[in-house]
Motif scaffolding. Structure first.
Motif, PDB file in Angstrom:
ATOM      1  N   PRO A  98      15.669   0.696  -0.762  1.00 52.43           N
ATOM      2  CA  PRO A  98      14.537   0.545  -1.689  1.00 52.43           C
ATOM      3  C   PRO A  98      13.241   0.134  -0.996  1.00 52.43           C
ATOM      4  CG  PRO A  98      15.996  -1.369  -1.809  1.00 52.43           C
ATOM      5  CD  PRO A  98      16.662  -0.374  -0.888  1.00 52.43           C
ATOM      6  N   HIS A  99      12.151   0.384  -1.677  1.00 51.42           N
ATOM      7  CA  HIS A  99      10.839  -0.163  -1.296  1.00 51.42           C
ATOM      8  C   HIS A  99      10.966  -1.699  -1.298  1.00 51.42           C
ATOM      9  CE1 HIS A  99       6.618  -1.235  -1.708  1.00 51.42           C
ATOM     10  NE2 HIS A  99       6.221   0.023  -1.805  1.00 51.42           N
ATOM     11  N   PRO A 100      10.372  -2.379  -0.311  1.00 50.13           N
ATOM     12  CA  PRO A 100      10.541  -3.845  -0.228  1.00 50.13           C
ATOM     13  C   PRO A 100       9.968  -4.619  -1.410  1.00 50.13           C
ATOM     14  CG  PRO A 100       8.915  -3.053   1.376  1.00 50.13           C
ATOM     15  CD  PRO A 100       9.609  -1.840   0.820  1.00 50.13           C
ATOM     16  N   ARG A 101       9.180  -3.974  -2.245  1.00 56.51           N
ATOM     17  CA  ARG A 101       8.635  -4.647  -3.432  1.00 56.51           C
ATOM     18  C   ARG A 101       9.750  -5.175  -4.340  1.00 56.51           C
ATOM     19  NH1 ARG A 101       6.348   1.031  -6.154  1.00 56.51           N
ATOM     20  NH2 ARG A 101       8.379   1.806  -6.791  1.00 56.51           N
ATOM     21  N   LEU A 102      10.937  -4.561  -4.275  1.00 52.38           N
ATOM     22  CA  LEU A 102      12.045  -4.996  -5.133  1.00 52.38           C
ATOM     23  C   LEU A 102      12.429  -6.441  -4.855  1.00 52.38           C
ATOM     24  CD1 LEU A 102      14.331  -4.290  -7.180  1.00 52.38           C
ATOM     25  CD2 LEU A 102      15.704  -3.583  -5.205  1.00 52.38           C
ATOM     26  N   TRP A 103      12.407  -6.855  -3.592  1.00 54.44           N
ATOM     27  CA  TRP A 103      12.845  -8.198  -3.207  1.00 54.44           C
ATOM     28  C   TRP A 103      11.693  -9.130  -2.844  1.00 54.44           C
ATOM     29  CZ3 TRP A 103      17.897 -10.258  -2.739  1.00 54.44           C
ATOM     30  CH2 TRP A 103      18.952  -9.350  -2.970  1.00 54.44           C
ATOM     31  N   GLY A 104      10.486  -8.576  -2.641  1.00 49.70           N
ATOM     32  CA  GLY A 104       9.452  -9.398  -2.016  1.00 49.70           C
ATOM     33  C   GLY A 104       8.160  -9.620  -2.777  1.00 49.70           C
ATOM     34  N   SER A 116       0.810  -1.216   0.000  1.00 48.69           N
ATOM     35  CA  SER A 116       0.000   0.000   0.000  1.00 48.69           C
ATOM     36  C   SER A 116       0.850   1.276   0.000  1.00 48.69           C
ATOM     37  CB  SER A 116      -0.959   0.003   1.190  1.00 48.69           C
ATOM     38  OG  SER A 116      -0.233  -0.141   2.386  1.00 48.69           O
ATOM     39  N   ALA A 117       2.148   1.128  -0.246  1.00 49.92           N
ATOM     40  CA  ALA A 117       3.007   2.306  -0.436  1.00 49.92           C
ATOM     41  C   ALA A 117       3.565   2.290  -1.854  1.00 49.92           C
ATOM     42  CB  ALA A 117       4.158   2.316   0.566  1.00 49.92           C
ATOM     43  N   GLY A 118       3.713   3.474  -2.435  1.00 55.32           N
ATOM     44  CA  GLY A 118       4.359   3.614  -3.737  1.00 55.32           C
ATOM     45  C   GLY A 118       5.760   4.189  -3.549  1.00 55.32           C
ATOM     46  N   SER A 119       6.505   4.321  -4.659  1.00 54.47           N
ATOM     47  CA  SER A 119       7.838   4.912  -4.553  1.00 54.47           C
ATOM     48  C   SER A 119       8.255   5.519  -5.879  1.00 54.47           C
ATOM     49  CB  SER A 119       8.867   3.855  -4.140  1.00 54.47           C
ATOM     50  OG  SER A 119      10.142   4.444  -3.948  1.00 54.47           O
ATOM     51  N   THR A 120       8.800   6.720  -5.806  1.00 53.62           N
ATOM     52  CA  THR A 120       9.361   7.388  -6.986  1.00 53.62           C
ATOM     53  C   THR A 120      10.269   8.513  -6.481  1.00 53.62           C
ATOM     54  OG1 THR A 120       8.859   8.419  -9.120  1.00 53.62           O
ATOM     55  CG2 THR A 120       7.388   8.973  -7.302  1.00 53.62           C
ATOM     56  N   ASN A 121      10.552   9.491  -7.348  1.00 58.92           N
ATOM     57  CA  ASN A 121      11.324  10.649  -6.902  1.00 58.92           C
ATOM     58  C   ASN A 121      10.623  11.333  -5.728  1.00 58.92           C
ATOM     59  OD1 ASN A 121      11.813  11.011 -10.307  1.00 58.92           O
ATOM     60  ND2 ASN A 121      13.576  10.917  -8.956  1.00 58.92           N
ATOM     61  N   LEU A 122      11.405  12.009  -4.911  1.00 61.54           N
ATOM     62  CA  LEU A 122      10.828  12.902  -3.895  1.00 61.54           C
ATOM     63  C   LEU A 122      10.408  14.176  -4.616  1.00 61.54           C
ATOM     64  CD1 LEU A 122      10.207  13.605  -0.927  1.00 61.54           C
ATOM     65  CD2 LEU A 122      12.560  14.457  -0.743  1.00 61.54           C
ATOM     66  N   ARG A 123       9.090  14.415  -4.670  1.00 55.99           N
ATOM     67  CA  ARG A 123       8.553  15.549  -5.439  1.00 55.99           C
ATOM     68  C   ARG A 123       7.761  16.477  -4.542  1.00 55.99           C
ATOM     69  NH1 ARG A 123       6.080  13.724 -11.175  1.00 55.99           N
ATOM     70  NH2 ARG A 123       4.569  15.290 -10.515  1.00 55.99           N
TER      71      ARG A 123
END
Ligand SMILES: [Zn+2]
Length: 488
Positions: free
Chosen positions: A380-386, A292-299
């Motif tokens: 990184p956001h944990p989606r990378l590994w999980g 339920s979290a996203g990730s990109t540049n800090l904008r």
């Protein structure tokens, strides 16, 4: 496993025995043996019916599925720089779709640091592939552990052809972008993507997207879009995405579908029916990650005090990675906006979604699993590994949101069909031997927001193009990945 050298009477190079075969079609799992010759699946039969293999593995208690296809990645550069691809192959992923959100490593050059969001592919590194053919060559030379299906990013095209990206593309840039797309499709790209949300892409209107989309359609490619708005105007953005894909004649993938922002929580009850209605008359799918979290540049425009924001990386203040923006602001005695400005260039994790929305999208017939992981981030956001073990473990086994067969289909057969990947995504004689053996009763993600790089558990063996490429004890580290697309 018996690992004697090949004997003349062996029928197969490898035989997997006593597996629960989850074949990627979404149909019921069944017990069986699977035999491999060269880079292909040669035969599938009931247990104990196949002949001998030079190497045999007993998969009692394990499921055997087609290798997972990560439908949404930003792995363009990491497949070259870290070709063992441990974050992905350790999840059972055997193919990654790169070039999403309008961001691709080719065809564009930057000598210095690229502008955001192109810096999501590695902040300070140069871009050095002026053609897609040059990138395809680099993939072939790197020989990553997993296959690569590539999309061409609209921001990459605009930055390669326009001095001022704050305007709609003028005719000369349109002509050059179309040529670049043609070159890419002729050399094995699977389609293209836009990131209309991003400043490098936002000035493109529907007409610009349709005209370029027609070039991709003529070559049989697919269109993926990080839409203009995933917040208040998400329904308008869905309409724009559907209308442009329909006018261009490409299948559509709506990227990382979400309803972001507290005031939009719950609105997947509106968006999913809207998308399903469009899918009645046009090929439309979405990709989704199980968080339920996203990730990109800090904008600046994403900074808010209505949900937590965690720093993933910061060029001027690298030690702030993994810390919350509010805590840093308190420490510095600044407000959130000033703190964010001081941290830039930076990346962030935004806790901007409602868990019920995430579950609705995961459960939709139209959704494929895609990690959207950012492999260059310091924290990184944990989606990378999980991502993939989390869908199979947490959402399928623990919560019962999806049957095992459906969950596997969303990471294999469905995805191969959407991206036109031939002879992949299903366990079937003649298909490429991309396979993953896992323990359905144990598979689980371990990566968390606090410790995001922990390897998942329950993935036992991963084979790519007939080469054993991963096992839990680390002894199999073959690399046999290829550039794949609709005709290769
Ligand atoms: Zn995106």
């Amino acid at each position: 496993m018996s690992s004697s050298a090949a004997r003349p009477n062996d029928r197969f190079d490898w035989v997997f025995r006593n597996a629960l075969v989850v074949d990627g079609t979404g149909g019921p799992a069944f017990p069986g043996d699977v035999g491999i010759v060269g880079d292909r699946i040669e035969a599938i039969g009931p247990p104990k019916t196949l002949g001998a293999g030079a190497q045999e593995i007993d998969l009692a208690g394990m499921a055997l599925a087609p290798g997972f296809i990560d439908s949404h990645t930003h792995d363009d550069r990491i497949v070259l720089d870290a070709p063992d691809m441990l974050p992905k192959i350790s999840q059972g992923v055997t193919t990654v779709v790169v070039g999403n959100c309008g961001i691709s490593l080719a065809p564009v050059r930057f000598d210095g640091p690229p502008p955001p969001p192109m810096n999501l592919l590695g902040g300070s590194q140069a871009y050095e592939f002026p053609t897609f053919a040059a990138y395809a060559d680099a993939v072939a030379r790197a020989r990553p552990a997993i296959n690569v299906a590539a999309l061409i990013g609209h921001s990459a095209l605009r930055l390669a052809t326009m001095a001022d990206i704050s305007i709609k593309a003028p005719p000369e840039a349109m002509r050059r972008m179309a040529e670049m797309l043609e070159e890419a499709m002729a050399n094995g790209a699977a389609g293209w993507s836009t990131g209309l949300f991003y400043p490098t892409n936002a000035a493109a209107d529907a007409e610009e997207v349709v005209e370029l989309g027609r070039v991709v359609a003529a070559a049989g490619g697919v269109y993926a879009t990080h839409m203009r708005d995933e917040f208040a105007n998400v329904l308008d953005s869905i309409d724009e995405a559907v209308n442009t894909a329909r006018a261009a004649g490409t299948p559509l993938v709506i990227s990382h579908h979400k309803c972001a922002g507290v005031e939009n929580w719950g609105r997947t009850t509106q968006t999913l029916p809207r998308i399903a209605a469009a899918a009645q008359t046009h090929r439309v799918n979405v990709d989704v990650y199980p968080y339920s979290a996203g990730s990109t540049n800090l904008r600046a425009d994403l900074v808010t005090d209505t949900y937590p924001i965690m720093i993933a990386w910061s060029e001027p203040h690298p030690q702030m990675a993994s810390r919350y923006l509010t805590d840093i602001a308190r420490e510095w005695g600044l407000d959130l906006a000033e703190t964010a400005r001081k941290l830039q260039p930076a990346g962030a994790i935004y806790f901007q979604m409602d868990e019920e929305d995430v579950r609705r999208v995961l459960a939709s017939d139209l959704s494929m699993i895609g990690s959207d992981g950012l492999p260059h981030d310091k924290h990184p956001h944990p989606r990378l590994w999980g991502t993939f073990p989390r869908v199979l473990g947490h959402y399928s086994r623990e919560l019962g949101l999806l049957p095992l067969e459906t969950a596997v289909h969303k990471m294999t057969g469905l995805t191969a069909g959407v991206f036109g990947l031939q002879r992949r995504g299903e366990i079937r004689a003649g298909n490429f031997a991309d396979l993953v053996a896992f323990r359905p009763d144990r598979i689980a993600d371990r990566a968390t927001y606090e410790s995001p790089s922990l390897q998942s558990v329950g993935i036992e063996w991963v084979m790519v193009n007939g080469v054993m490429s991963f096992d839990q004890d680390g002894s199999s580290r073959g690399r046999a990945g290829r550039l794949v697309s609709r005709d290769r």
